[in-house]
Design an enzyme around this catalytic site. Sequence first.
Site, mmCIF file in Angstrom:
data_model
loop_
_atom_site.group_PDB
_atom_site.id
_atom_site.type_symbol
_atom_site.label_atom_id
_atom_site.label_comp_id
_atom_site.label_asym_id
_atom_site.label_seq_id
_atom_site.Cartn_x
_atom_site.Cartn_y
_atom_site.Cartn_z
ATOM 1 N N LYS A 93 0.772 -1.309 -0.024
ATOM 2 C CA LYS A 93 0.136 -0.097 0.030
ATOM 3 C C LYS A 93 0.961 1.267 -0.044
ATOM 4 C CE LYS A 93 -3.850 -2.759 2.181
ATOM 5 N NZ LYS A 93 -4.476 -3.129 3.414
ATOM 6 N N GLN B 49 -4.754 -2.114 9.714
ATOM 7 C CA GLN B 49 -4.567 -3.520 9.010
ATOM 8 C C GLN B 49 -4.945 -4.683 9.931
ATOM 9 O OE1 GLN B 49 -3.275 -3.789 6.147
ATOM 10 N NE2 GLN B 49 -3.771 -5.990 6.433
ATOM 11 N N ASP C 277 -11.190 1.987 3.872
ATOM 12 C CA ASP C 277 -11.348 0.497 3.920
ATOM 13 C C ASP C 277 -12.739 0.165 3.669
ATOM 14 O OD1 ASP C 277 -9.266 -1.123 3.414
ATOM 15 O OD2 ASP C 277 -8.665 -1.182 5.710
#
Length: 294
Positions: free
Chosen positions: A52, A96, A119
């Site tokens: 990312k 994450q 997200d």
Amino acid sequence: MKIIDGKKIANDIKEEIANEVKQIIEGGGKTPHLAAIIVGHDGASETYVGHKEKACTQVGFNSTVLRFEDDVAEDTLLRRVHELNEDSDIDGFIVQLPLPKHISDQKIIEAIAPKKDVDGFHPVNLGRMVIGLPAYISATPAGIMELIERYNIETSGKEVVVIGRSNIVGKPISILLAQKTNPGNATVTITHSRTKNLKEVVSKADIVIAALGNAEFLTADMVKEGATVIDVGITRVKSDKTKSGWKLLGDVKFDEVAEKAGWITPVPGGVGPMTIVSLLQNTLKASKREIYPE
Ligand code: NAD
């Protein structure tokens, strides 16, 4: 059989994003900024966050990674999430997953301000998506929709079977494909570990989305001739044929299913690269306040 080349589409989109970022900056605008929280030293999580960060650099975004040790207290993490919510330089951020067992993933997700939840895991974004309001759509389903759109794969009136009902892939992609949109307007069946006669159900599908995490599960005898097959699965297995000693397998037995399919995504190089690009697209939307205008 024709290959859906996720790597190529992902590169095309990165180029489009990079051009837009250049224009924003030339026009005196702010550089989009994505932050990521990572807890502990899990190899897979490190790899994803590394990818990312690299993708951010490629398109001209700023990126910040906030690292915490495994034993970080839930409160400390929550405080950091609140600070990021208030930080006007950060357009969007991700945490994450999975987090260590003593921290509730759900509590952390729900602490993220929906306007920064790139997200798309926050219930507000999921809920908005379900009723067709502008929302951050989680990266993998968004990436699948983009592939379907860019390859002009007809979904209207088609039979879609999704294998897997996770909150991050199976459920959202089922909803997106059933919505009154283009792509969309499909007749969608969600299947899962308790589904009976899976083979019978899948073999009627014009489009199969395999997202169960079981390497090479989908075999040619389960697939209708000419079907579109989207393989979301990623399983890392040992291999003596690669330099790293590992290779990635999808949920689809590629060689035999490819013979029968109309369109098919490979693993690697299919859905995977699209996931990261979708996160970049969401971050760009966040920087432009596209979903939640202020
Ligand atoms: P998950 O592991 O949370 O859930 C798996 C789902 O599959 C469950 O709903 C379960 O009911 C269903 N399932 C399991 N065995 C089954 C069977 N035999 N028959 C029918 N259904 C069955 O799923 P997830 O997090 O969506 O991940 C699925 C796979 O996709 C994993 O391999 C994961 O690594 C991969 N993944 C890839 C990307 C990407 O960027 N390409 C992103 C997310 C997940």
